[in-house]
Structures are given as C-alpha cells and as structure tokens.
Write a protein that holds these residues in place. Sequence first.
Motif, short mmCIF file in Angstrom:
data_model
loop_
_atom_site.label_atom_id
_atom_site.label_comp_id
_atom_site.label_asym_id
_atom_site.label_seq_id
_atom_site.Cartn_x
_atom_site.Cartn_y
_atom_site.Cartn_z
N PRO A 39 0.81 -1.24 0.00
CA PRO A 39 0.00 0.00 0.00
C PRO A 39 0.83 1.27 0.00
N ASP A 42 4.67 3.60 -4.46
CA ASP A 42 4.23 4.43 -5.57
C ASP A 42 4.45 3.64 -6.87
N GLN A 63 -6.31 -4.82 -1.39
CA GLN A 63 -5.57 -3.91 -2.28
C GLN A 63 -6.06 -4.00 -3.72
N GLU A 65 -8.28 -2.53 -5.48
CA GLU A 65 -8.50 -1.29 -6.23
C GLU A 65 -7.18 -0.71 -6.73
N LYS A 66 -6.12 -0.87 -5.95
CA LYS A 66 -4.81 -0.38 -6.38
C LYS A 66 -4.31 -1.21 -7.56
#
Length: 211
Positions: A39, A42, A63, A65-66
């Motif tokens: 999370p 970058d 996670q 959605e990431k």
Amino acid sequence: MSIPFTMLKLDPGHAFGVNGRMQKDTGNEAKIVDQYDFPLVDLDEVDILFIPNFIDQEWLYLQREKIAAFLANKKIVVYCGHLFREWLPGCGLFMPQHIRNFNDYEVFPTEQSGIFEGVLTEDMTFKKGVAGFFARGYHHAPANAEILLTFANGKPVTYIDRCSTNGTILVHAGRELLGYAGENKSTDRIRPQFLAWLETELQALKEDNDQ
C-alpha cells in the motif's frame, strides 16, 4: 545488461519467502518489496507487477483497487499461483485438475506460446520422476484470452488477458515463471523467454498508449 522495464515483485516473506524459496531468483530483474508494504509503494514508475505463489491473498483482496488502477494505466500484472480470492480482474478461481493417473498432470504449449517455445512437455511435467510439480490445476480464463499452456483436456494452465482491463494480465497456475533456470533441461528456456515476452508486451502497450 540493463533491463528495459521496471518490475516490482511482492515477496510473501514466510517459510517459502526470502530465506527458503523453493525456486531462487537468479537475476536482478525485479525490485522485491514485502507484500505488506504494497500500500505504501508508488506505482507510477513501475511497469510490471509480479505476484508469486504463496502470497497473502486476503491482503491482496484489500488492495484490489490499487491493482485495478495499475492495470487501468496500461501496465502488466503477472500472477503465478492459485487464485482463491477475487482480487485479479477477469481471473476465475483456481480449480484442481481432475487426476486419474499421473498422465493427467501433463502440460502442453499451444502454438502461440512464445514463453514455452522449445520447452518439452516431459521436462515440465516430471521432476525427479514425480509428476505434478509444474501445475496441479487451472483457472477459468476469459473467453477471449490467449491460451499459452494447457492440460490434455484443454484446461488453461497459463493464459494472457488483454481485454478485461486496459493493461495485460498473465496468469500461470503454478510456481513463478522467473524461477525456472539452472536445471539443465528445456525448462531453462522459460525464464529468458518470459522476460523477452514482458519487454515485447510492454512496448506494445506503450505504443498503443501513444496513439
């Protein structure tokens, strides 16, 4: 030799992780990050997200959605393992292969499979005379997926999905494709051919993005 892409690999970090992998990485193609630090990472400068087997899928589900946003930016996700939580777009849950005898573990490259070109079925299927180490099941692939490797019954062991998202997803229902090296058999071809495919696929995504 410089690697023409940036690949992030999530590390499970347990008994089969950093100090005890059943398959050792032999190069420095990927930056390895603990799965629980994902999370914080970058992904703007990352081209490829590599997710190996033994990953914490309950954590990845949180996670999802990431991961979906990463693919929306025309990137590549590679997953090697057995999906049991729906965190990967388009991928059906893992199904065990129906086994009547050891021949049901045999895997076969398709005609369009550059990653497995020249790799012998027996070298993938058997290890020290035992069958089933390479793959023991499959995922239900999207209808328009490019199938690279199957069991004799046609169930897809490895496939490429370019339609579920803006990016590319490669799913392999087995151990990580980066780990095949130094066995002195045709499976040694998998790692370099997989890396070559990643480079070509990423270039195609970038060219499509520029249009």
